[in-house]
Design an enzyme around this catalytic site. Sequence first.
Site, short mmCIF file in Angstrom:
data_model
loop_
_atom_site.label_atom_id
_atom_site.label_comp_id
_atom_site.label_asym_id
_atom_site.label_seq_id
_atom_site.Cartn_x
_atom_site.Cartn_y
_atom_site.Cartn_z
N GLN A 99 23.70 28.87 46.90
CA GLN A 99 23.33 30.04 47.21
C GLN A 99 24.01 30.32 48.93
O GLN A 99 23.92 29.65 49.90
CB GLN A 99 22.33 30.63 47.86
CG GLN A 99 21.78 32.47 48.30
CD GLN A 99 21.92 33.51 46.99
OE1 GLN A 99 22.30 33.28 45.98
NE2 GLN A 99 22.86 33.93 47.60
N ASP A 127 30.60 31.01 40.49
CA ASP A 127 30.79 32.13 40.81
C ASP A 127 31.73 32.11 41.28
O ASP A 127 32.13 33.37 41.95
CB ASP A 127 29.36 31.93 42.44
CG ASP A 127 28.62 32.50 42.86
OD1 ASP A 127 28.45 33.97 42.37
OD2 ASP A 127 27.93 32.09 43.95
N LYS A 148 17.78 35.45 39.78
CA LYS A 148 19.04 34.36 39.65
C LYS A 148 18.17 33.69 37.49
O LYS A 148 18.67 33.57 36.77
CB LYS A 148 19.53 33.82 39.52
CG LYS A 148 20.80 34.81 40.36
CD LYS A 148 21.85 34.40 41.81
CE LYS A 148 23.11 35.35 42.22
NZ LYS A 148 22.89 35.18 43.32
#
Length: 298
Positions: free
Chosen positions: A97, A120, A53
């Site tokens: 994460q 997200d 990422k």
Amino acid sequence: MATIIDGKAFAAKLRENVKKLSDELKASHNITPGLAVVIVGEDPASQVYVRSKGKQATEVGFNSYEHKLPETTSRDELVKLIDDLNADDNVHGILVQLPLPKHIGEEEIINRIDATKDVDGFHIVNSGLLATGGKGFVPCTPLGCTMLLKDHLGDLSGLNAVVVGRSNIVGKPMSSLLLQESCTVTVAHSRTKDLPGVVRGADIVVAAVGRPEMVRGEWIKPGATVIDVGINRIEVEENGETKTRLVGDVHYESAEKVAGAITPVPGGVGPMTIACLLFNTLQSAYRRVGIELSDDRV
Ligand code: NDP
């Protein structure tokens, strides 16, 4: 034989457009999109994702801020970091994460992120906005699936779509997006009766089950479009050696003989997820100056 939907190529095109629009924002408003990725602990798969990422964010011209915290990080320390990132004007997207270590509640941490930076799309406000047709952030994997479907099929309205799986990160948001596209949506799960029969009615099948090669070619209506979200590592015997292979939730060999189009694994949905994360971060930066990007524009 089905047409192969090349997610890898689509994702590369999407990243190119994100870079172009990011450069334009820099030139017009002196804003560089910033993505902060937070990881707690040493989970090897998570480390790989986070590295990827950060690397892709830098490649499209974003500022990438990586926060690697030890497994022993307390809930209070993580909350403090999230609050600092929420207050930091250089940060447009914050991603924590998952999974987090067991002593930290994931739901609390996700909902601590400023919803306008929750790239997200897991924050409760963004789930609500998606369900009610508002403008929030859409979770990256279902957003990527929808882009691939619209690119391949054009107008989706009136099509029968079956989503197999009802998780908060894939199945449920996927079903909301397909409903927004005016599909007739069925969501199947582990209690669904006669799953093959349900899938057989679908013009669009999205498999997000987490069970290797479960959806078989015999279940698929001839000509249907099949989107395979699954990423499963299985062991196979090759020349007397045990090797691992990546497979989807769809049995590719049988499905490609019946489907009209299908995403491969790897190279289908997988590459779209990070590309959509970059798109959401860009969207967040553009929203700061009052501009809403359409996902049709990228
Ligand atoms: P979850 O485990 O959270 O959800 C799986 C869903 O599948 C559940 O709703 C479950 O039903 C349903 N299910 C399980 N077994 C069956 C069955 N036998 N018949 C019908 N439905 C069943 O998984 P995720 O949604 O997180 O992920 C799904 C897959 O997508 C995984 O392979 C994952 O690795 C992959 N993935 C890929 C991403 C990418 O970037 N390409 C990103 C995220 C996930 P119930 O609710 O009843 O238990």
